[in-house]
Design an enzyme around this catalytic site. Structure first.
Site, short mmCIF file in Angstrom:
data_model
loop_
_atom_site.label_atom_id
_atom_site.label_comp_id
_atom_site.label_asym_id
_atom_site.label_seq_id
_atom_site.Cartn_x
_atom_site.Cartn_y
_atom_site.Cartn_z
N ALA A 32 0.87 -1.18 0.00
CA ALA A 32 0.00 0.00 0.00
C ALA A 32 0.91 1.24 0.00
O ALA A 32 0.84 2.09 0.88
CB ALA A 32 -0.97 0.01 1.18
N LEU A 33 1.74 1.28 -1.01
CA LEU A 33 2.86 2.22 -1.02
C LEU A 33 2.41 3.67 -1.20
O LEU A 33 1.41 3.94 -1.87
CB LEU A 33 3.84 1.83 -2.13
CG LEU A 33 4.42 0.42 -2.01
CD1 LEU A 33 5.38 0.15 -3.17
CD2 LEU A 33 5.13 0.22 -0.67
N HIS A 37 7.27 5.61 1.40
CA HIS A 37 8.01 4.43 0.95
C HIS A 37 8.93 4.80 -0.22
O HIS A 37 10.08 4.35 -0.28
CB HIS A 37 7.05 3.35 0.48
CG HIS A 37 6.14 2.80 1.54
ND1 HIS A 37 4.77 2.98 1.50
CD2 HIS A 37 6.39 2.07 2.66
CE1 HIS A 37 4.22 2.38 2.54
NE2 HIS A 37 5.17 1.83 3.27
N SER A 187 0.96 7.33 5.72
CA SER A 187 0.89 5.97 6.24
C SER A 187 -0.09 5.18 5.39
O SER A 187 -1.09 5.73 4.91
CB SER A 187 0.38 6.01 7.69
OG SER A 187 -0.04 4.71 8.09
N ARG A 189 -2.08 3.21 6.48
CA ARG A 189 -3.34 3.19 7.24
C ARG A 189 -4.20 4.42 6.96
O ARG A 189 -5.40 4.40 7.23
CB ARG A 189 -3.05 3.09 8.75
CG ARG A 189 -2.57 1.72 9.16
CD ARG A 189 -2.51 1.59 10.66
NE ARG A 189 -2.41 0.21 11.08
CZ ARG A 189 -1.28 -0.46 11.22
NH1 ARG A 189 -0.14 0.15 11.00
NH2 ARG A 189 -1.28 -1.73 11.58
P1 AMP Z 1 5.41 -0.12 6.35
O1 AMP Z 1 5.02 -0.50 4.96
O2 AMP Z 1 4.42 0.73 7.05
O3 AMP Z 1 5.87 -1.31 7.15
O4 AMP Z 1 6.70 0.80 6.21
C1 AMP Z 1 7.83 0.37 5.50
C2 AMP Z 1 8.94 1.37 5.73
O5 AMP Z 1 8.54 2.64 5.26
C3 AMP Z 1 9.29 1.52 7.22
O6 AMP Z 1 10.71 1.63 7.35
C4 AMP Z 1 8.61 2.81 7.57
O7 AMP Z 1 9.22 3.51 8.64
C5 AMP Z 1 8.73 3.60 6.28
N1 AMP Z 1 7.71 4.64 6.21
C6 AMP Z 1 6.38 4.49 6.43
N2 AMP Z 1 5.76 5.69 6.34
C7 AMP Z 1 6.72 6.62 6.07
C8 AMP Z 1 6.72 8.03 5.88
N3 AMP Z 1 5.61 8.73 5.96
N4 AMP Z 1 7.90 8.64 5.64
C9 AMP Z 1 9.05 7.92 5.58
N5 AMP Z 1 9.13 6.59 5.74
C10 AMP Z 1 7.97 5.94 5.99
#
Ligand code: AMP
Length: 287
Positions: A32-33, A37, A187, A189
Site C-alpha cells: 500500500a505504497l 516508501h 501511512s 493506514r
Molecule cells: P510499512 O510498509 O508501514 O511497514 O513501512 C515500511 C517502511 O517505510 C518503514 O521503514 C517505515 O518507517 C517507512 N515509512 C512508512 N511511512 C513513512 C513516511 N511517511 N515517511 C518515511 N518513511 C515511511
C-alpha cells in the site's frame, strides 16, 4: 523490474548481482505504497547499483487479527509505482515462503530494554514479529544498505540494535518522515481514514510541534499529560504520548540530562491507529 515471489529465485538473482560487483539497497515494506516508501527507495537508488523492495504483510507482527485482515493490499498498483520509480527487484512472497512449515531460524535477541514503553506494552509481541521477519529478510537479501523510515522510531532503533548485535554486514540508513501538506505523516493506514477524520488528523503533528516548542519550558510529565488530553477529543483518542531518550527509549524526566530526545505518540483516529514522532533534541554530530 522483476517481481519475485520465491526466496530461492531472489537469492539466485542477487547472487548474480553481487558477482557483478553490484551494491544492493533494500527497502522492506508491507505495501500500500505512498511517497514515504518511495523516499526510501529513492535514497536506495541514489546510493546503490541495485534496489530491492519487499512487499510482505507480516502476520507475526500483528497483535490484532482484525488489523491484519483490514491491512490494505494492492500489489498491482504498488508494482506500477515501483517500476516507475526505478526499482530493479520487487520481492512479494507468500507467507509460506517466509515462514515455511519447518522453519525454525528465529534470532535469539533480547530486545526487552527497548520495549518497556510505547509500542512495546501496547502491542504485545509486535516487535518480536518485526525482529523475526527482518532477520529472515536480511539473511535472504544480504543488502549493503537497509532503508527504514524515522516514522517508526522504536522499530528502526530495535533493528539497528539487531544489526549491531549480530555483526551483520548491512548499514542502516534512516530517512525522514514524509508528510501530507497539513503535517499528517503518510501511512498506508491513512487509506482507511474517513475524510472528515483525515482532515483533522494533523492535530497529531501539531502536538508534536508543540512538544518541541515546550520541552524545557515546563515539566515533562505535565507536558505529556496536557498533550494526551488535547489528543483525546472527538474521534481521536491518544494511546500514549511519551517523551523518551532517542537511544534507549526510556522515559525522560529531566531533559537537561539527555542529548537525544524524541516524542512518540500513538493515536486512534476513529478505528485507525496512527503513530508519529518528532525529534525534540538531536545529538550533536562531530564534523
Ligand atoms: P510499512 O510498509 O508501514 O511497514 O513501512 C515500511 C517502511 O517505510 C518503514 O521503514 C517505515 O518507517 C517507512 N515509512 C512508512 N511511512 C513513512 C513516511 N511517511 N515517511 C518515511 N518513511 C515511511
Amino acid at each position: 523490474m522483476r517481481i519475485i515471489k520465491k526466496v530461492s529465485d531472489l537469492i539466485k538473482h542477487l547472487h548474480v548481482e553481487s558477482m557483478k560487483g553490484h551494491s544492493i539497497g533494500f527497502t522492506p515494506t508491507m505495501g500500500a505504497l505512498h511517497e514515504g516508501h518511495l523516499s526510501l527507495l529513492n535514497a536506495s537508488i541514489a546510493d546503490n547499483d541495485i534496489s530491492v523492495v519487499s512487499i510482505f504483510v507480516n502476520p507475526k507482527q500483528f497483535n490484532q487479527k482484525e488489523d491484519l485482515v483490514k491491512y490494505p493490499r494492492n500489489l498491482d498498483k504498488d508494482s506500477e509505482m515501483l517500476k516507475e520509480a526505478g526499482c530493479q527487484y520487487v520481492f512479494a512472497p507468500p507467507v509460506r515462503e517466509i515462514y515455511p512449515k519447518d522453519y525454525t531460524d528465529s534470532p535469539e535477541l533480547d530486545i526487552s530494554q527497548f520495549i518497556q514503553s510505547m509500542e512495546g506494552p501496547n502491542r504485545p509481541g509486535h516487535f518480536e514479529g518485526v525482529v523475526q521477519v527482518m532477520y529472515r529478510l536480511l539473511k535472504i537479501v544480504s543488502p549493503d544498505r537497509l532503508y527504514m523510515g524515522q516514522k517508526d522510531f522504536q522499530q528502526f532503533t530495535i533493528i539497528d540494535y539487531m544489526i549491531n548485535q549480530f555483526d551483520m554486514d548491512t548499514k542502516l540508513v534512516v530517512c525522514p518522515t514524509v508528510r501530507e501538506d497539513d503535517g499528517l505523516a503518510m501511512s498506508s493506514r491513512n487509506l482507511r481514514l474517513e475524510a472528515n477524520i483525515k482532515s483533522e488528523a494533523h492535530i497529531i503533528h501539531d502536538m508534536l510541534v508543540y512538544a518541541k516548542e515546550q520541552v524545557g519550558q515546563q515539566a515533562i510529565e505535565n507536558l505529556e499529560n496536557e498533550i494526551m488530553k488535547r489528543l483525546t477529543k472527538g474521534p481521536f483518542r491518544a494511546e500514549y504520548f511519551d517523551i523518551v531518550d532517542g537511544n534507549t527509549m526510556e522515559k525522560v524526566s529531566d531533559p537537561k540530562k539527555h542529548n537525544y530526545i524524541v516524542a512518540c505518540t500513538a493515536v486512534w483516529a476513529g478505528d485507525v491507529r496512527l503513530i508519529d514522532n518528532m525529534i525534540l533534541k538531536a545529538p550533536e554530530v562531530n564534523a
